[in-house]
Design an enzyme around this catalytic site. Structure first.
Site, PDB file in Angstrom:
ATOM      1  N   ASP A 110     -32.775   3.106 -34.795  1.00  0.00           N
ATOM      2  CA  ASP A 110     -31.372   3.382 -35.120  1.00  0.00           C
ATOM      3  C   ASP A 110     -30.788   2.336 -36.065  1.00  0.00           C
ATOM      4  O   ASP A 110     -30.440   2.622 -37.207  1.00  0.00           O
ATOM      5  CB  ASP A 110     -30.530   3.401 -33.831  1.00  0.00           C
ATOM      6  CG  ASP A 110     -30.647   4.730 -33.101  1.00  0.00           C
ATOM      7  OD1 ASP A 110     -30.915   5.741 -33.764  1.00  0.00           O
ATOM      8  OD2 ASP A 110     -30.469   4.750 -31.880  1.00  0.00           O
ATOM      9  N   GLY A 164     -49.369 -12.343 -37.930  1.00  0.00           N
ATOM     10  CA  GLY A 164     -49.921 -12.870 -39.179  1.00  0.00           C
ATOM     11  C   GLY A 164     -51.249 -13.569 -38.977  1.00  0.00           C
ATOM     12  O   GLY A 164     -51.908 -13.409 -37.949  1.00  0.00           O
ATOM     13  N   GLY A 165     -51.642 -14.358 -39.938  1.00  0.00           N
ATOM     14  CA  GLY A 165     -52.937 -15.020 -39.890  1.00  0.00           C
ATOM     15  C   GLY A 165     -52.956 -16.288 -39.035  1.00  0.00           C
ATOM     16  O   GLY A 165     -54.010 -16.908 -38.884  1.00  0.00           O
ATOM     17  N   GLU A 212     -33.454   6.909 -30.765  1.00  0.00           N
ATOM     18  CA  GLU A 212     -34.155   5.638 -30.981  1.00  0.00           C
ATOM     19  C   GLU A 212     -35.631   5.649 -30.558  1.00  0.00           C
ATOM     20  O   GLU A 212     -36.527   5.385 -31.363  1.00  0.00           O
ATOM     21  CB  GLU A 212     -33.400   4.533 -30.214  1.00  0.00           C
ATOM     22  CG  GLU A 212     -34.099   3.185 -30.144  1.00  0.00           C
ATOM     23  CD  GLU A 212     -34.161   2.479 -31.483  1.00  0.00           C
ATOM     24  OE1 GLU A 212     -33.141   2.424 -32.167  1.00  0.00           O
ATOM     25  OE2 GLU A 212     -35.232   1.961 -31.845  1.00  0.00           O
ATOM     26  N   GLN A 258     -25.636   5.773 -32.978  1.00  0.00           N
ATOM     27  CA  GLN A 258     -25.929   4.411 -33.448  1.00  0.00           C
ATOM     28  C   GLN A 258     -26.396   4.276 -34.902  1.00  0.00           C
ATOM     29  O   GLN A 258     -25.928   3.390 -35.633  1.00  0.00           O
ATOM     30  CB  GLN A 258     -26.974   3.747 -32.536  1.00  0.00           C
ATOM     31  CG  GLN A 258     -27.213   2.304 -32.874  1.00  0.00           C
ATOM     32  CD  GLN A 258     -28.295   1.609 -32.071  1.00  0.00           C
ATOM     33  OE1 GLN A 258     -28.764   0.560 -32.480  1.00  0.00           O
ATOM     34  NE2 GLN A 258     -28.705   2.137 -30.953  1.00  0.00           N
ATOM     35  N   PHE A 272     -25.854  13.933 -38.594  1.00  0.00           N
ATOM     36  CA  PHE A 272     -25.903  15.067 -37.670  1.00  0.00           C
ATOM     37  C   PHE A 272     -27.335  15.569 -37.547  1.00  0.00           C
ATOM     38  O   PHE A 272     -28.211  15.228 -38.351  1.00  0.00           O
ATOM     39  CB  PHE A 272     -25.013  16.199 -38.178  1.00  0.00           C
ATOM     40  CG  PHE A 272     -23.548  15.896 -38.046  1.00  0.00           C
ATOM     41  CD1 PHE A 272     -22.961  15.723 -36.800  1.00  0.00           C
ATOM     42  CD2 PHE A 272     -22.746  15.765 -39.177  1.00  0.00           C
ATOM     43  CE1 PHE A 272     -21.606  15.435 -36.677  1.00  0.00           C
ATOM     44  CE2 PHE A 272     -21.402  15.477 -39.061  1.00  0.00           C
ATOM     45  CZ  PHE A 272     -20.829  15.314 -37.810  1.00  0.00           C
TER      46      PHE A 272
HETATM   47  N1  COA Z   1     -15.391  19.059 -36.238  1.00  0.00           N
HETATM   48  C1  COA Z   1     -16.044  20.155 -35.867  1.00  0.00           C
HETATM   49  N2  COA Z   1     -17.317  20.158 -35.388  1.00  0.00           N
HETATM   50  C2  COA Z   1     -17.928  18.966 -35.280  1.00  0.00           C
HETATM   51  C3  COA Z   1     -17.307  17.751 -35.659  1.00  0.00           C
HETATM   52  C4  COA Z   1     -15.974  17.831 -36.150  1.00  0.00           C
HETATM   53  N3  COA Z   1     -15.305  16.749 -36.511  1.00  0.00           N
HETATM   54  N4  COA Z   1     -18.182  16.749 -35.439  1.00  0.00           N
HETATM   55  C5  COA Z   1     -19.294  17.286 -34.930  1.00  0.00           C
HETATM   56  N5  COA Z   1     -19.158  18.630 -34.838  1.00  0.00           N
HETATM   57  C6  COA Z   1     -20.154  19.595 -34.339  1.00  0.00           C
HETATM   58  C7  COA Z   1     -21.250  19.860 -35.306  1.00  0.00           C
HETATM   59  O1  COA Z   1     -20.852  20.748 -36.314  1.00  0.00           O
HETATM   60  C8  COA Z   1     -22.328  20.445 -34.386  1.00  0.00           C
HETATM   61  O2  COA Z   1     -22.025  21.813 -34.158  1.00  0.00           O
HETATM   62  P1  COA Z   1     -23.075  23.001 -34.444  1.00  0.00           P
HETATM   63  O3  COA Z   1     -24.371  22.583 -33.811  1.00  0.00           O
HETATM   64  O4  COA Z   1     -22.409  24.151 -33.769  1.00  0.00           O
HETATM   65  O5  COA Z   1     -23.202  23.151 -35.901  1.00  0.00           O
HETATM   66  C9  COA Z   1     -22.075  19.718 -33.073  1.00  0.00           C
HETATM   67  O6  COA Z   1     -20.812  19.063 -33.234  1.00  0.00           O
HETATM   68  C10 COA Z   1     -23.101  18.718 -32.646  1.00  0.00           C
HETATM   69  O7  COA Z   1     -23.551  17.882 -33.699  1.00  0.00           O
HETATM   70  P2  COA Z   1     -25.046  17.301 -33.674  1.00  0.00           P
HETATM   71  O8  COA Z   1     -25.287  16.254 -34.651  1.00  0.00           O
HETATM   72  O9  COA Z   1     -25.951  18.465 -33.756  1.00  0.00           O
HETATM   73  O10 COA Z   1     -25.064  16.558 -32.247  1.00  0.00           O
HETATM   74  P3  COA Z   1     -26.079  16.699 -31.050  1.00  0.00           P
HETATM   75  O11 COA Z   1     -25.401  16.048 -29.891  1.00  0.00           O
HETATM   76  O12 COA Z   1     -26.559  18.078 -30.847  1.00  0.00           O
HETATM   77  O13 COA Z   1     -27.320  15.777 -31.491  1.00  0.00           O
HETATM   78  C11 COA Z   1     -28.391  13.802 -32.328  1.00  0.00           C
HETATM   79  C12 COA Z   1     -27.217  14.381 -31.529  1.00  0.00           C
HETATM   80  C13 COA Z   1     -28.173  12.321 -32.493  1.00  0.00           C
HETATM   81  C14 COA Z   1     -29.703  14.040 -31.563  1.00  0.00           C
HETATM   82  C15 COA Z   1     -28.446  14.495 -33.697  1.00  0.00           C
HETATM   83  O14 COA Z   1     -27.199  14.342 -34.314  1.00  0.00           O
HETATM   84  C16 COA Z   1     -29.546  13.989 -34.618  1.00  0.00           C
HETATM   85  O15 COA Z   1     -30.734  14.261 -34.453  1.00  0.00           O
HETATM   86  N6  COA Z   1     -29.138  13.259 -35.681  1.00  0.00           N
HETATM   87  C17 COA Z   1     -30.028  12.807 -36.725  1.00  0.00           C
HETATM   88  C18 COA Z   1     -30.878  11.644 -36.278  1.00  0.00           C
HETATM   89  C19 COA Z   1     -30.055  10.506 -35.755  1.00  0.00           C
HETATM   90  O16 COA Z   1     -29.222   9.946 -36.415  1.00  0.00           O
HETATM   91  N7  COA Z   1     -30.401  10.127 -34.526  1.00  0.00           N
HETATM   92  C20 COA Z   1     -29.960   8.876 -33.971  1.00  0.00           C
HETATM   93  C21 COA Z   1     -28.698   8.898 -33.328  1.00  0.00           C
HETATM   94  S1  COA Z   1     -28.397   7.229 -32.842  1.00  0.00           S
END
Ligand code: COA
Length: 416
Positions: free
Chosen positions: A167, A246-247, A138, A16, A96
């Site tokens: 988010d 607020g106030g 979130e 998001q 990510f």
């Molecule tokens: N090609 C190849 N690999 C891809 C890819 C693509 N097009 N798109 C994603 N990936 C891979 C990434 O390289 C990663 O692999 P790795 O861990 O082996 O390096 C994997 O997909 C997962 O990505 P990641 O962002 O770590 O996802 P997650 O599911 O583990 O975590 C969140 C999800 C949201 C918790 C995390 O992305 C996060 O904390 N983001 C920052 C804060 C944020 O925006 N949070 C709110 C989300 S609404």
């Protein structure tokens, strides 16, 4: 003409926070290219699905006006395509987990070498510090940003709010950072990093609660209803129920039908300049002359009784009747509107804040349009892309690859 026409955004965002940012930029006319993992794409395409095999509303409502390309950036051909896209783009946006973009090989140092004018915009859960490696969603941001500790009732646990301040709020902050960096690039000729931590975004939105924490050093917060009830304050900002921030004291009051309708309520503010009108409208003219009620100061220790008395009046009217009586008198109040009422609100539809979109597989659905209205750049909401819908268009029209090269890439692991 659209404000951001000619700006190309590589949208490597998911879920998001990032997608809300790039959707806004797309509404302002940027060419937003969403890069998705081949196979499933953005995880939200298949999360919370209401219809089998159809992109979820979760995805469609966050990814309007974008193009989609599927690309495995861990494959060598996929990397080449991404690097060619970076050369042609103005902004690279990602959200990510910490360290992921660096592991992919596209951290700030690397990306700048490919295109020194590019802006790298990132959302992370936390900034540098003890939690910087944490993954964040979130509600974690709402809690770690101070919002949850100040939301809810005094005698209950911390509460998260339905508004997605962690988010979508962070997405808004990031969008502002990106357009500011684009503006600076006009003069400097250089790109820069734009980082927004979700915790920071929530803290920014909780500014008034940090204000109140500091005011406590000078004594109790007298506009909080806790004060009138004689409940002592601690050394930090308490949960304040429906007290106004607020106030001017305010509260949520029952209206006619509240017994059966969970949204038959109004938010009512006893704004000082219209106190006399409030007394007249609820039939408490005697409060006008009573020194215990006639000044805002005098009323502070009786707010609960005052609102209970006003509620006796609001309970005799529907929420819309309360507004139509109070609004002409300048008494600030607003209805509690349900999502059903929002979805069917004719004035929100007329301004394009609520829009109906047609999707080739899903059919028609309702969504939120652009809430920021620019007089010279109308945001026309177009449906979200299907997974990889623009693969050919991006490879040929943006990257100018010939047919042979396109076929080779499509046969490789890059798009599978
Ligand atoms: N090609 C190849 N690999 C891809 C890819 C693509 N097009 N798109 C994603 N990936 C891979 C990434 O390289 C990663 O692999 P790795 O861990 O082996 O390096 C994997 O997909 C997962 O990505 P990641 O962002 O770590 O996802 P997650 O599911 O583990 O975590 C969140 C999800 C949201 C918790 C995390 O992305 C996060 O904390 N983001 C920052 C804060 C944020 O925006 N949070 C709110 C989300 S609404």
């Amino acid at each position: 003409m659209e404000a951001l026409k000619g700006i190309t955004i590589l949208d490597f965002t998911h879920v998001q926070s990032g997608p809300t940012c790039t959707q806004l930029l797309a509404w302002f006319g940027a060419n937003v290219i969403k890069i998705e993992r081949p196979g499933g794409g953005d995880i939200t395409r298949s999360q919370l699905r209401d219809l089998d095999g159809v992109d979820s509303l979760y995805f469609t409502m966050l990814n309007h006006n974008k193009k989609s390309i599927t690309l495995n950036v861990k494959d060598s051909s996929g990397k080449q395509v991404l690097e060619d896209l970076i050369k042609k783009s103005d902004v690279f946006v990602e959200n990510f987990a910490p360290g992921t973009i660096e592991r992919m090989g596209y951290g700030w140092e690397e990306i700048q070498k490919i295109n020194p004018k590019i802006i790298l915009a990132s959302v992370k859960g936390f900034g540098p510090g003890p939690y910087e490696e944490c993954k964040v969603y979130e509600n974690i941001a709402q809690c770690a940003g101070g919002a949850a500790s100040t939301t809810g009732f005094l005698d209950g646990p911390p509460l998260v709010t339905g508004a997605q301040i962690g988010d979508s709020g962070t997405g808004l902050h990031l969008a502002l950072g990106i357009v500011t960096a684009l503006f600076q690039r006009e003069k400097s000729g250089r790109g820069q990093r734009v980082d927004v931590a979700m915790q920071d975004g929530v803290v920014n939105l909780c500014r008034v609660k940090l204000r109140d924490y500091q005011r406590l050093k000078s004594g109790p917060l007298r506009e909080y209803s806790q004060y009138g009830k004689g409940i002592p304050f601690t050394d930090t900002t308490p949960r304040a129920g429906n007290d106004s921030g607020g106030g001017q004291p305010g509260w949520i009051l029952k209206c006619k039908g509240w017994e059966d309708d969970p949204d038959a309520y109004v938010y009512f503010i006893t704004q000082a300049p219209v106190w006399g009108k409030i007394c007249n409208v609820i039939g408490k003219e005697e409060w006008l002359e009573d020194s215990g009620y006639s000044t805002p100061e005098a009323r502070l220790d009786k707010l609960e009784f005052i609102f209970d008395t006003i509620e006796e009046w609001t309970k005799t009217k529907s929420k819309h009747e309360v507004i139509s009586i109070c609004d002409p008198l300048g008494i600030p109040c607003g209805p509690i509107l349900s999502m059903k009422e929002i979805a069917n609100d004719e004035s929100l539809k007329a301004t394009g804040t609520i829009v109906e979109v047609d999707h080739p597989i899903r059919g028609k659905y309702t969504t939120v349009g652009c809430p920021i209205k620019l007089s010279d750049s109308k945001a026309d909401v177009k449906r979200s892309p299907l997974l990889g819908e623009h693969n050919d268009e991006i490879l040929s029209d943006i990257l100018n690859y010939d047919d042979e090269k396109i076929n080779k890439i499509k046969q490789s692991e890059a798009m599978k």
